[in-house]
Design an enzyme around this catalytic site. Sequence first.
Site, PDB file in Angstrom:
ATOM      1  CB  SER A 454      -8.507   8.544   4.631  1.00  0.00           C
ATOM      2  OG  SER A 454      -9.745   8.164   5.191  1.00  0.00           O
ATOM      3  CE1 TYR A 467      -8.547   3.475   2.493  1.00  0.00           C
ATOM      4  CE2 TYR A 467      -9.404   4.501   4.486  1.00  0.00           C
ATOM      5  CZ  TYR A 467      -9.171   4.537   3.117  1.00  0.00           C
ATOM      6  OH  TYR A 467      -9.550   5.647   2.396  1.00  0.00           O
TER       7      TYR A 467
END
Length: 583
Positions: A454, A467
């Site tokens: 990501s 995350y």
Amino acid sequence: MTTEPTNPRMITGAGVPLAVYEQGDPNLPTVLLVHGYPDTHQVWDDVAASLAADHHVVRYDVRGAGASGRPAERRDYRLELLAADLFAVADAVSPDRPVHVVAHDWGSIQSWEAVTRPDAARRIASYTSISGPCLDHVGHWIRRRLTRPAPRSVRQLLGQLAHSWYIVAFHLPAIAPATWRHGLAARWGTVLRVVEGVSPRPGHPQPTLADDAVRGIDLYRANMLPRLLRPRLRPTTVPVQLIGLQQDHYVSGALAEDLDRWVPDLRRRTLRATHWSALLEKGPTVARMVREFVAHQEGRPTPAASAARSPRKPFSGKLAVVTGAGSGIGRATALAFAEQGADLALCDLDLDAVERTAELSRLLGANARSWKVDVSDGPAVDAFAAEVAAERGVPDIVVNNAGIGHSGTFLETTEQEWQRVLDVNLWGVIHGCRAFGTLMAERGEGGHIVNLASAAAYLPSKMLTAYATSKAAVLMLSDCLRAEMSGFGIGVSAICPGIVNTNITKTTTFSGLDNAQQAAKQKRVSGLYARRGFPPEKVAEEILRAVTQDRAVVPVTFESKAARLISRFAPGLLRTTARLDIG
């Protein structure tokens, strides 16, 4: 039945006695191994030992080599006579059943002469070629590139010319024979060790090497120029398996680009090996490829043999595994691979959703099957990998896409929330890389692993602590794994999408919120991602491009690319923006 080679029996070929060695049960399918230059039948020792367990294995010293007879003149090395030798051996060892020919180097060149005869299918059930093209096919290959001298064609011609320097030397009077007799033969083992990566072994090189090599020069002088300058049309109906060697110093992969023109039933395999290490170091791997191909031709289809079809689309004949394939980037990636010819093994926690992806993939022509798998469960992923390998073969591409979203500061995020995020986003990738990467490395045919990271991997935010940590770990894992897997010819890519309109936002959890607040926050964030309007299909395009181009790190969206650039040149700016209350 014997798994050891018998003493040779002499069979008369086209006017020359040939030393033939047999092992294995004669009632089983016959595999006929044809060696190249400057070898003898002994170069096949490892391959033959493996195949003899369930095949009738036959080898012979080609004319002028080893214990076989010596032709009197150069013209006695012409390809048509070498092909006649092959048929004579086949008729003697398997008179009532076609043989499966496997050949290397000049053995492949002369076997192509036999395989492309009009009646070849009557005596040859299949052909596996390793590092030896049909000279007529090469002649046409050269003509097409000379008549259309585009930059790529010129590069291919120059590349193959650089690979083929020794052919010119073999046509020079006296030089090549003198080189072999006065030093090269004595040092051939060193050459194989240093250049080819072949470990020393008893009996190789063979004691007759110097004489075999000097006589074998006539193979080049009798055939090269006539075939390359006046190539014939040589199609075949025999099923052909082409094993391309990724580190071959003598035969470039470009030579096989046009092979579909001549071989309708063509299967391509790749092996990370040099010209001779393929047989002398990776013999069991070659034997496995041959075994799978022979089984397929004998009516016992195996996953790898049937999957290795000749490519007509970029990923035709490839098997891709995609985790988290029930929606979003996973589904888009599965469909993109299906559209480009790949077959699919798909998994997701939502079985109905992943079955829908498989159904859509089949509409695009893919052979697709779905599984319900929790990627955070290591044994479950191991079982998934084993089932895929048993049913479909070892995959060529693995996309570790499954992931979950979570938002919350470090102090807000509970231990259970940390565990859930790391179990799926990091351990799910680790489990997929380990289960499938081990199989791919053992197979020895290369491949590619794609891990979904990501932009958060290098874009810190106090609201995405768990995350971002999981995705940063995936990015570093991918870089480390890329270094390790390069030795197996396996690429590894980390994809960093950024803000993409998928349903991950609808399932993202938020620390410190009750159920009603969670639902409201999910709705608001989903709306923001929808307004951004970046579709998962564009991420899928980048994933396919990463596999094709073997890219290490792929930022996808504008914000992902910008953050990647800033992280290199102005990391302090990102640390400042990390303090903002976003997410």
